[in-house]
Design an enzyme around this catalytic site. Structure first.
Site, PDB file in Angstrom:
ATOM      1  CD  GLU A  71      49.300  92.404 -46.103  1.00 59.66           C
ATOM      2  OE1 GLU A  71      49.955  91.490 -46.634  1.00 59.66           O
ATOM      3  OE2 GLU A  71      48.717  92.277 -45.018  1.00 59.66           O
ATOM      4  CE1 TYR A 117      28.312  74.123 -40.886  1.00 63.34           C
ATOM      5  CE2 TYR A 117      29.186  71.896 -40.704  1.00 63.34           C
ATOM      6  CZ  TYR A 117      28.167  72.812 -40.476  1.00 63.34           C
ATOM      7  OH  TYR A 117      27.007  72.415 -39.879  1.00 63.34           O
TER       8      TYR A 117
HETATM    9 ZN   LIG Z   1      49.436  89.808 -44.851  1.00 59.31          ZN
END
Ligand SMILES: [Zn+2]
Length: 244
Positions: A71, A117
């Site tokens: 990735e 948040y």
């Molecule tokens: Zn991934």
């Protein structure tokens, strides 16, 4: 460099201990000048070693260490989008991944704005279209996405955050996970969302990105029913815009 390596290793452990990075999923990187130091492929984030991290150039060339996560293009795209980003965290945490499989109520924010948040720490979190993990087209989709954001859901996959520090990126994926959990829990309930004014106040005060727009009644009704449909266009969710 060794401080950076130690930071990555201990953050990997923290993410696993927090239950945010199951199995051998997830990856982290820190930018150091013209290179990134990244977690290797097929390794649990809980068992990283300072001596076994990958060094990759900003054009994606593997320079040193074990083979990096597939990735890499995703991380490089997040760095290219935002020159201030120095750290990227990507996880397949349970609720963020579940939310990434639900059609978003809005083109600019995939998670219902029910609690403060996420808006205070991250701002809007769009849904990036699905591509197979490691497909360079995913990176192109991120670079083409014409919206300011520091974190996103990757459709049917998980979450990703890019921030100046690794701790901020960790906070972002943690807040995404919690907000996704809330959004999924209230689905089907008679819930109340933050108002447009409340969202604008929170995001302006914290300097987090938010494109004007809150869910229209029609969007919420469709989301509550859980009807399958395509992502909305800007005109759809902008009906109730605060006009900021
Ligand atoms: Zn991934």
């Amino acid at each position: 460099m060794s401080t950076v390596r130690k930071e990555l290793v201990s953050m990997g452990r923290e993410l696993v201990d927090a239950g945010l990075s199951p199995g051998r999923s997830g990856n982290l990187s820190i930018r150091t000048g013209n290179t990134i130091i990244m977690t290797p492929t097929n390794v649990s984030l809980g068992s990283l070693s300072v001596n076994a991290l990958s060094i990759v150039s900003l054009d994606g060339t593997h320079l040193d260490g074990p083979r990096p996560s597939k990735e890499v293009p995703l991380h490089l795209a997040m760095y290219r989008r935002d020159p201030a980003a120095q750290s990227v965290v990507h996880v397949h945490s349970e609720n963020a991944t579940a939310a990434s499989c639900v059609e978003p109520w809005s083109a600019h924010h995939a998670i219902l704005p029910a609690t403060p948040y996420l808006l205070m720490k991250v701002g809007q979190v769009p849904l990036i279209p699905y591509f197979a993990p490691g497909d360079p087209a995913q990176a192109d989709a991120i670079l083409r996405f014409d919206l300011t954001f520091s974190a996103a859901l990757l459709a049917n996959h998980g979450s990703i955050a890019a921030f100046p520090t690794l701790a901020q990126a960790q906070t972002a994926v943690t807040e995404i996970e919690e907000a996704a959990r809330t959004a999924l829990l209230i689905r089907g309930q008679n819930f109340r969302l933050l108002t447009g004014e409340q969202i604008v106040e929170l995001t302006e005060r914290n300097g987090t990105p938010w494109t004007p727009g809150v869910p229209s009644q029609a969007d919420v009704a469709t989301f509550v029913r859980g009807a399958a449909r395509g992502p909305l266009g800007v005109a759809d969710w902008d009906q109730a815009s605060t006009g900021r």
